[in-house]
Design an enzyme around this catalytic site. Structure first.
Site, short mmCIF file in Angstrom:
data_model
loop_
_atom_site.label_atom_id
_atom_site.label_comp_id
_atom_site.label_asym_id
_atom_site.label_seq_id
_atom_site.Cartn_x
_atom_site.Cartn_y
_atom_site.Cartn_z
N SER A 67 -46.98 1.72 -30.53
CA SER A 67 -47.16 2.14 -29.14
C SER A 67 -47.48 3.63 -29.02
O SER A 67 -48.49 4.10 -29.50
CB SER A 67 -45.91 1.76 -28.35
OG SER A 67 -46.06 2.01 -26.98
N ASP A 284 -51.05 1.55 -27.55
CA ASP A 284 -51.36 0.12 -27.68
C ASP A 284 -51.71 -0.51 -26.35
O ASP A 284 -51.81 -1.73 -26.23
CB ASP A 284 -50.20 -0.63 -28.35
CG ASP A 284 -48.93 -0.64 -27.51
OD1 ASP A 284 -48.78 0.25 -26.64
OD2 ASP A 284 -48.07 -1.54 -27.72
N SER A 503 -31.56 6.47 -28.10
CA SER A 503 -32.85 5.85 -28.36
C SER A 503 -32.65 4.54 -29.10
O SER A 503 -31.71 4.38 -29.88
CB SER A 503 -33.72 6.81 -29.20
OG SER A 503 -34.84 6.13 -29.71
N GLY A 504 -33.57 3.62 -28.89
CA GLY A 504 -33.50 2.36 -29.62
C GLY A 504 -34.24 2.40 -30.94
O GLY A 504 -34.17 1.44 -31.72
#
Length: 546
Positions: A67, A284, A503-504
């Protein structure tokens, strides 16, 4: 039937696990530096095959992308049969497989997943896979294919596609030949569906000046250009910039939706013509933000919150004018600007639900409404129409010519919107339709409400997993005492609001701050960031972020 251990073991040996492989399948799947992802990609291929077998051969999607991340990163995520994110119950299986330390351990973990998830290995498997424009994609895709081959899955190579196009393809394959058929399962079918809907909605209206689109030097560049050839520039005038997706080092560099949103400025070397419309995709093409400059050259951001308000208001008008008795709702996260929530609830009178960050949470909540609008502030979102609402739209008898026109527009809007996931191209068309019908300039759109000044900053930490949250991520539970200190900082600021969340995908904490003025929002962001860093930060403490 049992796992072909020999085939899996042999294939796994060609994809040894990197010691720095990602540990957790998060909201965005796996993301890391591309050099560390080979084994992870192979194991995701295995998982995709198992997921398809579990679902009796329904098509599963695999998208290789990172992304908005820098070009040296990459990642991968799975797509479930209706184009939605991988069911959360399978995220743990992905993590377990990725972390298996050896070939033997991988075989054992694979067998365990088969047993626990009750996968019938005799079932067929079908997986469609695609990738964005990162240089590392082709090598990593081969690793995915090796995983699929090891479990004898049927494979469909979608090639270079946007993430939303991959989601679209998955849903099309699984609904083909049914009353819920979503469209032709090809990129060309995707273009044709959107172009037909746009033509219905735009024909006969006074066209707006051309929209300039920053494609983030990503996959959105060639795909947007392909679509424009189908729909025709005479009906949709668009100028593309930052559209070189083949030059190394260009992807997301000082451009794209994430850059524009976080830096609150236009892409580098893109001069804004006052009062003209601009938009930015991410790498993306599943996010979009809009912006413009006023007569003094001041930059104005029109982000996901603004898009949600614009879309919800327009759809509510169509529903009312058509005489269709359905309800519209909006889903937001804690990142939504407080002014947008106030506008939605007090001006539009639309119910708003707040959920944790992550598309899977927003998407699920939006399904509870007749028509659910969701957009993260970063520009990722879409609109969902419930099955009963779709049936009502198709069978409703309008009471007047004006009601019939509104209903026809609503039907076309259903096809214009990619309901599987946030889609920069589809959402671009949604916004352009509203502005076209209202004959609004970006400033008129912006005038609906004024955002409270805000800042979003990133603080590197030793361990992001030490941070846990509640209340849709608006409160910090651990580390202990952190929330009290945030509350104290907020009390000192007029109109202040701040929260932190881990954050993931990386070891950092994101700090959001909002206040009545730009300077106080910046001060609050700096203060809370300093509090976080003093408790759990990594590296030297920055003097100031701004």
């Amino acid at each position: 039937m049992s796992v072909n251990e020999q085939a899996v073991r042999a294939a796994s040996a060609a994809h040894p696990r990197h010691p720095n492989s990602p540990a957790t399948y998060g909201t965005a799947g796996f993301r890391a530096h591309s050099d560390t992802l080979d084994s992870t990609m192979f194991r995701v291929g295995l998982l995709a095959a198992l997921r398809s077998k579990k679902l009796a051969g329904q098509t599963i999607g695999v998208m290789v992308t990172a992304s908005h991340n820098p070009e040296q990163d990459n990642g991968v995520k799975l797509v479930d049969p209706h184009g939605e994110m991988l069911h959360s119950s399978w995220e743990a299986y992905a993590t377990q497989l990725a972390n298996a330390p050896s070939d033997e351990a991988l075989v054992a973990t694979l067998k365990q997943v088969v047993q626990v998830a009750e996968v019938d290995l005799s079932q067929p498997a079908k997986v469609v896979y695609g990738h964005d424009s990162r240089p590392s994609c082709r090598t990593l895709v081969r690793a995915v294919v090796d995983g699929l081959t090891a479990l004898d899955a049927e494979q469909v190579n979608a090639g270079l596609v946007t993430t939303p196009q991959l989601h679209y393809l998955v849903r099309c394959y699984n609904t083909a030949g049914t009353p819920q058929a979503y469209g032709e399962p090809s990129v060309e079918g995707y273009y044709q569906k959107l172009a037909t809907a746009w033509t219905t909605l735009a024909t006969g209206r006074h066209l707006l000046p051309a929209l300039t689109v920053d494609c983030a030097n990503g996959v959105g560049a060639p795909k947007l250009k392909e679509f424009l050839k189908v729909v025709g520039q005479d009906l949709l005038p668009v100028i593309t910039v930052r559209d070189n997706h083949t030059l190394a080092g260009n992807l997301n560099m000082n451009c794209g939706a994430d850059f524009v949103k976080t830096q609150q400025c236009p892409p580098r070397n893109v001069e804004l013509v006052p009062w003209q419309r601009y938009a930015s995709f991410d790498g993306d093409a599943d996010r979009i933000v809009f912006y413009y400059a006023d007569g003094t050259g001041t930059f104005h951001l029109l982000d996901g919150d603004k898009i949600a308000g614009l879309a919800a208001g327009f759809i509510m008008d169509l529903v009312k004018d058509s005489g269709l008795g359905v309800k519209v709702g909006v889903v937001q996260t804690a990142y939504a600007n407080g002014a947008s929530t106030k506008y939605l609830t007090e001006v539009l009178g639309v119910p708003v639900q707040c959920v944790p960050t992550g598309v899977k949470h927003l998407h699920h909540a939006a399904e509870s409404f007749d028509i659910g609008v969701y957009f993260e502030a970063n520009g990722h979102g879409t609109v969902l129409f419930s099955p009963s609402t779709l049936a009502a739209i198709n069978t409703h008898t309008p009471a007047s010519p004006s009601a019939a026109a509104a209903l026809a527009n609503l039907r076309a809007l259903v096809d214009l919107i990619n309901q599987t996931v946030g889609d920069a191209i589809s959402d671009m068309l949604l916004v352009e339709v509203v502005l076209l019908h209202r004959q609004w300039t970006p400033a008129q759109w912006d005038a609906a409400y004024t955002d409270y000044p805000n800042r979003l900053v990133k603080v590197l930490v030793q361990d992001r997993h030490a941070f846990t949250t509640s209340d849709a991520e608006r409160k910090v539970d651990t580390p202990a005492g952190l929330q009290d200190k945030i509350d104290e900082a907020v009390k000192e600021v007029v109109g202040g609001r701040s929260f932190v969340r881990p954050s993931g995908t990386e070891d950092c904490v994101r700090v959001y701050a909002e206040a009545a003025t730009r300077s106080t929002a910046d001060e609050l962001a700096n203060k809370v960031a300093g509090i976080v860093h003093s408790l759990a930060g990594k590296g030297p403490k920055p003097a100031s972020f701004f």
